[in-house]
Design a protein around this motif. Structure first.
Motif: not given
Length: 419
Positions: A145-156, A246-255
């Motif tokens: 989770g920390i990795f996802t937030v830090r990297e903006g969700g751009n890496f798996r 939930v909605p903010p988490a989904l909107l946080f993820m990149p296109a």
């Protein structure tokens, strides 16, 4: 340093395991689920910690005065029947040598699952086991989770290499399973710092699951959240929290994450999805042709040549249901479904009979959360080859213990009334 730390923890625990086999089961769960040795880089990565713990645990159980019989439960009988059938199907396996090797691995996992059912009998034992599961998987949830937030969700996000949960899809499903368990632990404590810590762990685990880019996980997490909300006693508050998180988490993820999730509806154009469907057809055709199924390790070109619509697309089953069907036939699938149904019914029985018992509120809470974990596994597992993943079997053991404890409490209450 990590190698030395894991080694010291394991060997320091051996005297405690000899004293009480429950400690051995908890250590086994930690080693087999978290796989802490995979987080090191030296000798510990290949050291046989699990085998050592298993042997000492069995020795402790054999010398202990504690009961050594399996609880009389439909769940245990169904599990034993499924294990027996696996041994039978192995006798008729398409690839006998490879099937025998895999059977040995599966039986080791199932042996310790049965040992768990034998020794986990008290409320304290169950509670400690849930803490071990939450910590073991929550470690990867917080880290991911920390990795996802830090990297903006751009890496798996990926799991520990060489384990059941090493892949992105597999670790996602494991995190979905553990979130409801964290919620139970949150409900069972009065300490504010533990509640806040578990809230953070649940949110980060949810972000980590999204960060895996697993489409099956998105469906599984939706099913898990829906059931947690339905089982909640404060539906209005729960609904508001879902809308807030939930909605903010989904909107946080990149296109590109959204594009991948959108491909769920256009599976015909996805080679991965079509490969899975091809493997499902193969498993069905194989089971129709062979009463005992194909045995373990059937994802081979020769098998797909005989039974798959597209012989060139060789894939693992990518489904707990079609994995059971292809490897162990229709009877194997029926036994697996029966095991799941009996676990669900026992959990529902605990929820129903603990509703008006203050002393059993914890049991009802845990049964509800395990149901949420299992519905997530049932949905997400439809797209993954995790038939032998050990965590669901530990949750079945918890349900067996919960029902026995609930029955004991109700019997004691009835005896008091008669007196």
């Amino acid at each position: 340093m990590r190698d030395i730390l894991v080694t010291l923890i394991v060997f320091a625990s051996l005297p405690w395991i000899i004293r009480n086999p429950v400690n051995g089961v908890l250590m086994w769960i930690w080693i087999s689920v978290m796989n802490p040795h995979t987080q090191s880089w030296g000798f510990a990565t290949t050291f046989p910690f699990a085998q050592i713990i298993a042997v000492i645990t069995l020795f402790s159980l054999s010398t202990s005065r504690a009961p050594k019989t399996l609880p009389a439960s439909g769940i245990t009988f169904a599990l034993l029947a499924m294990l027996l059938w696996m041994n039978v199907t192995t006798l008729f396996a398409i690839f006998p040598a490879a099937s025998q090797v895999q059977l040995a691995k599966v039986m080791k996992i199932m042996l310790m699952s049965l040992v768990t059912m034998v020794v986990i009998r008290s409320r304290q034992d169950v509670h400690r086991m849930i803490w071990v599961l939450a910590f073991s998987l929550g470690y990867y949830g917080v880290k991911g989770g920390i990795f996802t937030v830090r990297e903006g969700g751009n890496f798996r996000v990926w799991g520990p290499i060489g384990t059941f949960i090493g892949g992105n899809n597999e670790i996602a499903l494991a995190l979905i399973i553990v979130i409801p368990l964290m919620r139970y632990l949150q409900l069972s404590t009065d300490k504010r710092w533990i509640k806040h810590g578990l809230t953070a762990a649940m949110l980060l685990s949810g972000m980590a699951a999204l960060g895996t880019y697993s489409r099956g996980a998105l469906l599984a997490i939706a099913a898990m959240i829906a059931l947690m909300w339905l089982k909640s006693q404060k539906k209005l508050l729960g609904g508001m929290l879902i809308l807030m998180c939930v909605p903010p988490a989904l909107l946080f993820m990149p296109a590109r994450w959204a594009e991948r999730m959108d491909s769920i509806g256009d599976y015909q154009a996805d080679t991965s999805a079509m490969g899975r469907i091809n493997a499902w057809h193969m498993a069905y055709n194989l089971a129709k042709d062979r009463f005992f199924g194909g045995g373990f390790e059937i994802a081979e070109p020769s098998v797909f040549y005989l039974y798959a619509p597209n012989p060139a697309a060789v894939h693992a089953a990518h489904s707990i249901y079609f994995q059971a069907l292809g490897e162990h036939g229709f009877i194997g699938l029926a036994l697996y479904l029966l095991l799941g149904a009996l676990t669900w019914r026992s959990a529902a029985w605990v929820v129903r009979h603990s509703r008006d018992e203050t002393e059993l509120q914890w049991a009802g809470d845990l049964a509800r959360m395990i149901q949420a974990s299992l519905i997530g596994f049932a949905v997400g597992g439809a797209f993954l080859s995790l038939l032998y993943f050990d965590v669901p079997y530990y949750l079945m053991a918890a349900i067996v213990a919960l029902r026995a404890l609930t029955e004991q409490h109700l019997a004691a209450r009835k005896a008091e009334v008669i007196r």
